[in-house]
Enzyme design. Structure first.
Site, PDB file in Angstrom:
ATOM      1  N   CYS A 114       0.702  -1.199  -0.016  1.00  0.00           N
ATOM      2  CA  CYS A 114      -0.022  -0.131  -0.149  1.00  0.00           C
ATOM      3  C   CYS A 114       0.802   1.226  -0.033  1.00  0.00           C
ATOM      4  O   CYS A 114       0.322   2.455  -0.258  1.00  0.00           O
ATOM      5  CB  CYS A 114      -0.941   0.051   1.064  1.00  0.00           C
ATOM      6  SG  CYS A 114      -1.941  -1.383   1.273  1.00  0.00           S
ATOM      7  N   HIS A 242      -3.228   7.323   2.876  1.00  0.00           N
ATOM      8  CA  HIS A 242      -3.864   5.922   2.448  1.00  0.00           C
ATOM      9  C   HIS A 242      -4.950   5.451   3.139  1.00  0.00           C
ATOM     10  O   HIS A 242      -5.168   5.601   4.361  1.00  0.00           O
ATOM     11  CB  HIS A 242      -2.741   4.899   2.790  1.00  0.00           C
ATOM     12  CG  HIS A 242      -3.178   3.346   2.373  1.00  0.00           C
ATOM     13  ND1 HIS A 242      -3.650   2.931   1.395  1.00  0.00           N
ATOM     14  CD2 HIS A 242      -3.129   2.191   3.436  1.00  0.00           C
ATOM     15  CE1 HIS A 242      -4.185   2.026   1.293  1.00  0.00           C
ATOM     16  NE2 HIS A 242      -3.719   1.261   2.296  1.00  0.00           N
ATOM     17  N   ASN A 272     -10.278  -0.202   0.682  1.00  0.00           N
ATOM     18  CA  ASN A 272      -8.686   0.019   0.571  1.00  0.00           C
ATOM     19  C   ASN A 272      -8.399  -0.691  -0.838  1.00  0.00           C
ATOM     20  O   ASN A 272      -8.386  -1.851  -0.923  1.00  0.00           O
ATOM     21  CB  ASN A 272      -8.048  -0.920   1.799  1.00  0.00           C
ATOM     22  CG  ASN A 272      -6.815  -0.851   1.744  1.00  0.00           C
ATOM     23  OD1 ASN A 272      -6.042  -0.420   0.696  1.00  0.00           O
ATOM     24  ND2 ASN A 272      -6.028  -1.288   2.810  1.00  0.00           N
TER      25      ASN A 272
HETATM   26  N1  COA Z   1     -18.212  -8.697  10.905  1.00  0.00           N
HETATM   27  C1  COA Z   1     -18.687  -8.760  12.196  1.00  0.00           C
HETATM   28  N2  COA Z   1     -17.623  -8.984  13.286  1.00  0.00           N
HETATM   29  C2  COA Z   1     -16.190  -8.983  12.835  1.00  0.00           C
HETATM   30  C3  COA Z   1     -15.743  -8.747  11.631  1.00  0.00           C
HETATM   31  C4  COA Z   1     -16.837  -8.506  10.689  1.00  0.00           C
HETATM   32  N3  COA Z   1     -16.697  -8.137   9.542  1.00  0.00           N
HETATM   33  N4  COA Z   1     -14.370  -8.903  11.607  1.00  0.00           N
HETATM   34  C5  COA Z   1     -13.914  -9.229  13.106  1.00  0.00           C
HETATM   35  N5  COA Z   1     -15.192  -9.387  13.637  1.00  0.00           N
HETATM   36  C6  COA Z   1     -15.148  -9.780  15.188  1.00  0.00           C
HETATM   37  C7  COA Z   1     -14.154 -10.292  15.608  1.00  0.00           C
HETATM   38  O1  COA Z   1     -14.073 -11.669  15.356  1.00  0.00           O
HETATM   39  C8  COA Z   1     -13.968  -9.894  17.003  1.00  0.00           C
HETATM   40  O2  COA Z   1     -15.014 -10.829  17.590  1.00  0.00           O
HETATM   41  P1  COA Z   1     -14.534 -11.419  19.177  1.00  0.00           P
HETATM   42  O3  COA Z   1     -14.451 -10.044  20.054  1.00  0.00           O
HETATM   43  O4  COA Z   1     -15.688 -12.380  19.438  1.00  0.00           O
HETATM   44  O5  COA Z   1     -13.417 -12.001  18.986  1.00  0.00           O
HETATM   45  C9  COA Z   1     -14.847  -8.815  17.198  1.00  0.00           C
HETATM   46  O6  COA Z   1     -15.318  -8.583  15.768  1.00  0.00           O
HETATM   47  C10 COA Z   1     -13.917  -7.397  17.384  1.00  0.00           C
HETATM   48  O7  COA Z   1     -12.614  -7.624  16.292  1.00  0.00           O
HETATM   49  P2  COA Z   1     -11.328  -6.805  16.492  1.00  0.00           P
HETATM   50  O8  COA Z   1     -10.417  -7.374  15.481  1.00  0.00           O
HETATM   51  O9  COA Z   1     -11.178  -6.220  17.989  1.00  0.00           O
HETATM   52  O10 COA Z   1     -12.067  -5.505  15.656  1.00  0.00           O
HETATM   53  P3  COA Z   1     -11.422  -4.308  15.301  1.00  0.00           P
HETATM   54  O11 COA Z   1     -12.083  -3.016  15.949  1.00  0.00           O
HETATM   55  O12 COA Z   1      -9.950  -4.082  15.644  1.00  0.00           O
HETATM   56  O13 COA Z   1     -11.796  -3.754  13.814  1.00  0.00           O
HETATM   57  C11 COA Z   1     -10.656  -4.283  11.648  1.00  0.00           C
HETATM   58  C12 COA Z   1     -11.082  -4.810  12.888  1.00  0.00           C
HETATM   59  C13 COA Z   1      -9.743  -5.304  10.738  1.00  0.00           C
HETATM   60  C14 COA Z   1     -11.501  -3.392  11.139  1.00  0.00           C
HETATM   61  C15 COA Z   1      -9.509  -3.183  12.216  1.00  0.00           C
HETATM   62  O14 COA Z   1      -8.530  -3.844  13.023  1.00  0.00           O
HETATM   63  C16 COA Z   1      -8.532  -2.563  11.060  1.00  0.00           C
HETATM   64  O15 COA Z   1      -8.986  -1.951  10.345  1.00  0.00           O
HETATM   65  N6  COA Z   1      -7.271  -2.854  11.137  1.00  0.00           N
HETATM   66  C17 COA Z   1      -6.462  -2.305  10.052  1.00  0.00           C
HETATM   67  C18 COA Z   1      -6.343  -3.433   9.061  1.00  0.00           C
HETATM   68  C19 COA Z   1      -5.765  -2.595   7.491  1.00  0.00           C
HETATM   69  O16 COA Z   1      -5.712  -1.407   7.399  1.00  0.00           O
HETATM   70  N7  COA Z   1      -5.366  -3.300   6.659  1.00  0.00           N
HETATM   71  C20 COA Z   1      -4.523  -2.966   5.437  1.00  0.00           C
HETATM   72  C21 COA Z   1      -3.269  -2.173   5.952  1.00  0.00           C
HETATM   73  S1  COA Z   1      -2.836  -1.498   4.215  1.00  0.00           S
END
Ligand code: COA
Length: 315
Positions: A114, A242, A272
């Site tokens: 990215c 980004h 993204n």
């Molecule tokens: N729908 C519903 N629930 C979901 C889910 C979805 N699409 N994806 C994950 N969950 C659940 C998880 O399993 C977790 O459940 P649990 O509490 O029972 O274990 C809960 O939601 C919370 O997950 P968590 O990982 O804490 O969520 P978060 O607030 O960190 O959000 C992302 C997850 C991926 C959206 C976030 O971490 C993020 O955006 N990270 C950066 C990713 C990124 O930018 N990647 C590319 C970089 S170039």
């Protein structure tokens, strides 16, 4: 200093729109969860007749027309991508062929995930500085077909990404501001596409780790280019981040106590798009007439690798 002036911008996204509701049909998630955790409302995925290079060609064509330059004056085409249609020839060579750009042009792809477009701008500046004729142009493209690399049963990754391409025609400009900072961690675990001995090359990610990495790394990058140029964040007209997660961008905005208008976002519409996200954003801003000569803009990104970069440019 010889800065890098953007003289033309273009972008292209596939027509096929996938809303959060459509994505939610196969997996346990919903529109509300995706919107509040990421800001994403919909994304575009390529149709059967579209390829990475077909998106790149359309974005590049628009950028060249927007720049109003002769194709003969383009000395370099660099495509930034991790999702090329095939290993060789490069997407850049495919763009050269489709747009009938002459063979005095040097074409290659780079992969910094990215952060790619930012590395591409810095690379082309270095190359243009070596040219005897300082009036040559570089064409830097960010183009991705990430839908091919998504496991649509993995709710933690498939909701985040989309396909698209953006492009910029650039040239050196004397007495123009320019700063660059970059680095990488040599990390596979946190964010990768594909694994050894696996047929499918899917995105694998530790979302929380990426999030923490992003909200600490983006301000470091911004501070580096501000310090090097003796500027403060108040001197900057736009910070084009980004587009990975609305909450990541809002966290940076809040840290610097800056208004939302300074941190434009389009993640709502496209998700993204990796190396394409910053040039798509720039091209849309250009279409809306948001740029004026003399403005100072920071482009900042992070991605798999883990890589990061920021360019401070003048409009
Ligand atoms: N729908 C519903 N629930 C979901 C889910 C979805 N699409 N994806 C994950 N969950 C659940 C998880 O399993 C977790 O459940 P649990 O509490 O029972 O274990 C809960 O939601 C919370 O997950 P968590 O990982 O804490 O969520 P978060 O607030 O960190 O959000 C992302 C997850 C991926 C959206 C976030 O971490 C993020 O955006 N990270 C950066 C990713 C990124 O930018 N990647 C590319 C970089 S170039």
């Amino acid at each position: 200093m010889n800065g890098l002036k953007i003289v033309g911008l273009g972008h292209f996204v596939p027509e096929n729109v996938y809303t959060n509701d459509e994505i939610s049909k196969n997996i346990e998630t919903d529109d509300e969860w995706i919107r509040t955790r990421t800001g994403i409302e919909e994304r575009r995925f390529v149709g059967n007749d579209e390829t990475n290079y077909s998106l790149a060609v359309k974005a590049a064509d628009m950028a060249i027309k927007n720049a109003g330059v002769s194709k003969d004056d383009i000395s370099y085409i660099i495509t930034c991508t991790f999702s090329a249609d095939f290993p060789v020839p490069s997407i850049a060579c495919m763009v050269q062929s489709e747009l009938e750009i002459g063979d005095s042009c040097t074409c290659f792809d780079i992969n910094a995930a990215c952060s790619g477009f930012l590395y591409g701008l810095h690379t082309v500046r270095g190359l243009l500085l070596q040219e005897k004729d300082k009036n040559k142009y570089g064409l830097v493209i960010g183009s991705e077909v990430i839908s091919r690399h998504l496991d649509m049963n993995d709710r933690e990754t498939c909701i985040l990404f989309g396909d698209g391409a953006g492009a910029a025609v650039v040239k050196l400009e004397e007495n123009y501001l320019y700063e660059f900072t970059s680095g990488s961690k040599g990390n596979y675990e946190v964010l990768h596409v594909g694994a050894l001995n696996e047929d499918k090359q899917y995105v694998g990610m530790k979302g929380k780790d990426v999030f923490k990495f992003a909200v600490t790394t983006i301000p470091k990058c911004i501070n580096n280019v501000l310090n090097e140029s003796n500027l403060s964040i108040d001197d900057i007209d736009y910070v084009v981040c980004h587009q990975a997660n609305k909450r990541i961008i809002e966290a940076v905005m809040t840290k610097y106590k800056q208004p939302a208008e300074k941190f434009p976002m389009n993640i709502m519409k496209y998700g993204n798009t990796s190396a394409a996200s910053i040039p798509i954003m720039l091209s849309e801003m250009n279409e809306k007439g948001m740029f004026k000569k003399g403005q100072k803009v920071i482009l900042v990104g992070f991605g798999a690798g883990l890589t990061w970069a920021a360019n401070l440019i003048e409009i």
